[in-house]
Design an enzyme around this catalytic site. Structure first.
Site, short mmCIF file in Angstrom:
data_model
loop_
_atom_site.label_atom_id
_atom_site.label_comp_id
_atom_site.label_asym_id
_atom_site.label_seq_id
_atom_site.Cartn_x
_atom_site.Cartn_y
_atom_site.Cartn_z
N GLY A 32 -0.47 -3.81 -0.38
CA GLY A 32 0.85 -4.28 -0.82
C GLY A 32 1.77 -3.09 -0.99
O GLY A 32 1.35 -1.94 -0.90
N SER A 36 3.55 -2.90 -6.34
CA SER A 36 3.11 -4.31 -6.35
C SER A 36 1.97 -4.54 -7.33
O SER A 36 1.66 -5.69 -7.66
CB SER A 36 2.70 -4.75 -4.94
OG SER A 36 1.61 -3.98 -4.46
N LYS A 38 -1.28 -2.69 -7.16
CA LYS A 38 -2.61 -2.49 -6.57
C LYS A 38 -3.56 -1.72 -7.49
O LYS A 38 -4.66 -2.18 -7.76
CB LYS A 38 -2.48 -1.73 -5.24
CG LYS A 38 -1.71 -2.48 -4.17
CD LYS A 38 -1.57 -1.67 -2.90
CE LYS A 38 -0.83 -0.36 -3.08
NZ LYS A 38 0.55 -0.51 -3.57
N SER A 106 -1.78 0.84 2.70
CA SER A 106 -2.29 0.50 4.04
C SER A 106 -1.32 -0.43 4.77
O SER A 106 -1.60 -1.60 4.98
CB SER A 106 -3.70 -0.09 3.97
OG SER A 106 -3.83 -1.11 3.02
#
EC number: 2.7.1.25
Length: 197
Positions: A32, A36, A38, A106
């Protein structure tokens, strides 16, 4: 790869380790935008697993770039290599019988699919933290969006570099709508339903 290199099969297998641990092993791949949630959510799930006696480990994007991937920048090629290395490390953790949680932006579909192919079916669980960019910017815990907006950071995901959202993530969590506790519960229930725990 050199032609004089041969894979040495371990006497103790992944199945042996899973049986000893009392649970299956897998990678929970958190993806994300920056901000966000993570790292926060991966660590909260890691804590929940630990408190219930499950073997797990969190691989965090910033932490990995302090050591293993300290030689990489943020070009598309470097990001691809960053994710490839993390995939290989995650595969070792899964082979060791642990649940590994990876917290990395990613941003590219192709790179995440490359990692997915490293694992047998059901051992790669993609968790997409869906959060509008304006919400991520208001959080901006590291002040990165602000720097990217004024040009101090180039190739910043969501601003000057794209983020390609998953098409078929196993779990989607809207982190602007759910609490950390609700999000952890959703992931833990998934692991129980899939008989990983």
């Amino acid at each position: 790869m050199g032609k004089n290199i041969t894979w040495h099969q371990s006497t103790v297998t992944k199945t042996n380790r899973q049986e000893m641990n009392g649970h299956k092993s897998c990678v929970l791949w958190f993806t994300g935008l920056s901000g966000s949630g993570k790292s926060t959510l991966a660590n909260a799930v890691g804590h929940a697993l630990f408190s219930q006696g499950f073997n797990s480990y969190v691989l965090d994007g910033d932490n990995i770039r302090h050591g293993l991937n300290s030689d990489l920048g943020f070009t598309k090629e470097d990001r691809r290599e960053n994710i490839r290395r993390i995939g290989e490390v995650a595969r070792l953790f899964v082979d060791s019988g642990q649940i590994v949680l990876t917290a990395f932006i990613s941003p590219f579909l192709e790179d995440r699919e490359l990692v997915r192919k490293m694992f047998p079916k059901d051992e790669f669980i993609e968790i997409y933290l869906h959060c509008p960019i304006d919400v991520c910017e208001t959080r901006d815990p590291k002040g990165l969006y602000k720097k990217a907006r004024i040009g101090e950071i180039s190739e910043f995901t969501g601003i000057s570099s794209p983020y390609e959202a998953p098409r078929q993530a196993e779990i989607v969590i809207e982190t602007n709508k759910l609490t950390i506790e609700q999000s952890v519960k959703q992931i833990m229930l998934y692991l129980i339903e899939r008989k990983i725990l």
